[in-house]
Enzyme design. Sequence first.
Site, PDB file in Angstrom:
ATOM      1  CG  ASN A 209     -21.605   2.734   3.241  1.00 44.08           C
ATOM      2  OD1 ASN A 209     -20.925   3.521   3.867  1.00 44.08           O
ATOM      3  ND2 ASN A 209     -22.473   1.910   3.829  1.00 44.08           N
ATOM      4  CG  ASP A 279     -30.549   0.124   2.645  1.00 43.31           C
ATOM      5  OD1 ASP A 279     -30.833   0.309   3.841  1.00 43.31           O
ATOM      6  OD2 ASP A 279     -30.358   1.062   1.840  1.00 43.31           O
ATOM      7  CE  LYS A 289      -9.413 -14.228  -4.324  1.00 44.70           C
ATOM      8  NZ  LYS A 289      -8.022 -14.074  -4.683  1.00 44.70           N
ATOM      9  CG  PHE A 324     -27.508  11.589   9.928  1.00 48.92           C
ATOM     10  CD1 PHE A 324     -27.552  11.446  11.303  1.00 48.92           C
ATOM     11  CD2 PHE A 324     -26.704  12.582   9.380  1.00 48.92           C
ATOM     12  CE1 PHE A 324     -26.811  12.289  12.122  1.00 48.92           C
ATOM     13  CE2 PHE A 324     -25.955  13.427  10.187  1.00 48.92           C
ATOM     14  CZ  PHE A 324     -26.011  13.279  11.562  1.00 48.92           C
ATOM     15  CE  LYS A 338     -34.478   7.300   3.658  1.00 49.26           C
ATOM     16  NZ  LYS A 338     -33.188   7.552   3.081  1.00 49.26           N
ATOM     17  CE  LYS A 342     -35.830   4.367   7.960  1.00 50.09           C
ATOM     18  NZ  LYS A 342     -34.476   3.892   7.729  1.00 50.09           N
TER      19      LYS A 342
HETATM   20  O1  PMT Z   1     -19.281   8.918   7.944  1.00 54.86           O
HETATM   21  P1  PMT Z   1     -19.055  10.126   7.073  1.00 54.86           P
HETATM   22  O2  PMT Z   1     -18.028   9.856   5.992  1.00 54.86           O
HETATM   23  O3  PMT Z   1     -18.773  11.353   7.874  1.00 54.86           O
HETATM   24  O4  PMT Z   1     -20.419  10.400   6.275  1.00 54.86           O
HETATM   25  C1  PMT Z   1     -21.543  10.844   6.952  1.00 54.86           C
HETATM   26  C2  PMT Z   1     -22.833  10.262   6.373  1.00 54.86           C
HETATM   27  C3  PMT Z   1     -23.047  10.751   4.956  1.00 54.86           C
HETATM   28  C4  PMT Z   1     -22.762   8.730   6.375  1.00 54.86           C
HETATM   29  C5  PMT Z   1     -24.006  10.737   7.315  1.00 54.86           C
HETATM   30  O5  PMT Z   1     -24.057  12.132   7.284  1.00 54.86           O
HETATM   31  C6  PMT Z   1     -25.323  10.147   6.897  1.00 54.86           C
HETATM   32  O6  PMT Z   1     -26.046  10.690   6.076  1.00 54.86           O
HETATM   33  N1  PMT Z   1     -25.702   8.986   7.498  1.00 54.86           N
HETATM   34  C7  PMT Z   1     -26.882   8.179   7.112  1.00 54.86           C
HETATM   35  C8  PMT Z   1     -26.623   7.421   5.861  1.00 54.86           C
HETATM   36  C9  PMT Z   1     -27.745   6.525   5.487  1.00 54.86           C
HETATM   37  O7  PMT Z   1     -27.587   5.321   5.541  1.00 54.86           O
HETATM   38  O8  PMT Z   1     -28.864   7.100   5.185  1.00 54.86           O
HETATM   39  P2  PMT Z   1     -30.218   6.283   4.792  1.00 54.86           P
HETATM   40  O9  PMT Z   1     -31.072   7.318   4.222  1.00 54.86           O
HETATM   41  O10 PMT Z   1     -29.884   5.089   3.978  1.00 54.86           O
HETATM   42  O11 PMT Z   1     -30.789   5.788   6.183  1.00 54.86           O
HETATM   43  C10 PMT Z   1     -31.675   6.579   6.957  1.00 54.86           C
HETATM   44  C11 PMT Z   1     -31.464   6.336   8.436  1.00 54.86           C
HETATM   45  O12 PMT Z   1     -31.815   4.995   8.753  1.00 54.86           O
HETATM   46  C12 PMT Z   1     -30.037   6.530   8.892  1.00 54.86           C
HETATM   47  O13 PMT Z   1     -30.078   7.165  10.161  1.00 54.86           O
HETATM   48  C13 PMT Z   1     -29.499   5.104   9.009  1.00 54.86           C
HETATM   49  O14 PMT Z   1     -28.518   4.992  10.042  1.00 54.86           O
HETATM   50  C14 PMT Z   1     -30.739   4.306   9.363  1.00 54.86           C
HETATM   51  N2  PMT Z   1     -30.747   2.920   8.835  1.00 54.86           N
HETATM   52  C15 PMT Z   1     -30.708   2.694   7.500  1.00 54.86           C
HETATM   53  C16 PMT Z   1     -30.772   1.385   7.033  1.00 54.86           C
HETATM   54  C17 PMT Z   1     -30.843   0.321   7.941  1.00 54.86           C
HETATM   55  N3  PMT Z   1     -30.887  -0.932   7.525  1.00 54.86           N
HETATM   56  N4  PMT Z   1     -30.874   0.578   9.257  1.00 54.86           N
HETATM   57  C18 PMT Z   1     -30.832   1.851   9.714  1.00 54.86           C
HETATM   58  O15 PMT Z   1     -30.858   2.089  10.938  1.00 54.86           O
END
Ligand code: PMT
Length: 411
Positions: A209, A279, A289, A324, A338, A342
């Site tokens: 990503n 995810d 490959k 986040f 979330k 969580k």
């Molecule tokens: O790195 P940059 O370019 O500065 O960009 C910053 C950012 C946009 C990545 C950051 O600000 C941000 O939003 N990070 C979280 C991105 C994300 O994966 O969001 P989510 O809504 O999919 O996940 C929610 C939370 O669960 C996040 O804290 C994530 O770390 C966590 N998560 C998600 C999926 C997973 N399998 N395990 C997790 O721990």
Amino acid sequence: MLENKKIVLGVTGGIAAYKSVEIASRLKKAGAEVHVVMTRGAENFITPLTFREITGHSVTDTMWADVPEYNVEHIALAKMADLVLIAPATANFIAKAACGMADDMLTTMLLATDAPVVMAPAMNTAMYENPVTQENIRKLVSRGWIEIRPASGNLACGSSGVGRLPEPNQIVDEVQELFKERTSLSGRHVLVTAAGTIEPIDPVRYIGNRSSGKMGYAVALEAARRGAIVSLISGPSALPDPIGVSEVVRIESAKEMRDAVMDRFDSADIVIKAAAVADYHAKNVSEHKIKKDDDTLTLVLEKNPDILMELGKKKRNDQILVGFAAETRNLLEYARHKLEKKNLDLIVANDVTRRGAGFNTDTNIVRFLGRDGSVEELPMMLKSKLAGLLLDRVEEILEKKNHADYKKVHI
Ligand code: PMT
């Protein structure tokens, strides 16, 4: 607030150098001992004598002066400084500092100091916005320098835009802010995740990503600055290790991130998950490959562990968990969901469709959603500044938790 603080004020050659006189004067009035280092360019705008009269100290402008007593001056200044402030910082100076050049007193002294360095760039808008200048600024910021961003307004070159040196009182306020005691994170173990994970498909391809790591690295840097012991678990990122962070663990996949986080979770007081974790991963990773023999290719994806969800289940009462949420619609609804699912103490919701927010930008636009239903909406700001505000909120939660524990013990 600046009583007995030794500040080295670097003045470089821009028209805004005249404002440095007032900066020196205000710093001195606030109690600081001010030592000025000027570049040759700065002396075209203002004389050393002015600074000498204002600060009461001789001004350093050359490496080659015939001094009456032997003293390696750039080292002496570098060691003595509690903080180095460069105002104004020209594009040329910033470029030299970013490359580690040492061709005058100021750049040489900077290479030798471990004091915090604050720069206030001031120049023509096009020069400031030039990608080279921006890259140089980013380099310095990622090494721990603090940028006081230029203001917008009329510029000496006759145009109008961003590039003006902020007013001296604003610069001195920022400096005073940096000297405020930041002790509540001192000795705390802060675990930060940053950047995106990558999930292999075959030996040359992966699912990834757009996360650059900028947000998480800014949080890690700020936590270290506040005295925390910081573990940064990072997906692939071009950013260098942030200064002061105790350990940087570079991983690739979500599974590797999970293992690195879980290994450290028990000892962590605070976990901040800024990483964009994939995810899904490919169910079968091809050993070789994959050849493009067919017109279509079907990949079967399997869900990755949700690290944050797992942490939320294991979380002790004395631990703080911050997530986040990167959303493209229904920001508040999804983020709150979330937060609850969580078991988080706080969630930072960014609508990543907004210009200046989200992935691979220097700025972000977010809302903080609290456990108590609170929503704090913030304007667009640098990720470094946002990291500071986020940690302010974390410190408040920490204080409340400590207070609650205190009551439990004493009732
Ligand atoms: O790195 P940059 O370019 O500065 O960009 C910053 C950012 C946009 C990545 C950051 O600000 C941000 O939003 N990070 C979280 C991105 C994300 O994966 O969001 P989510 O809504 O999919 O996940 C929610 C939370 O669960 C996040 O804290 C994530 O770390 C966590 N998560 C998600 C999926 C997973 N399998 N395990 C997790 O721990």
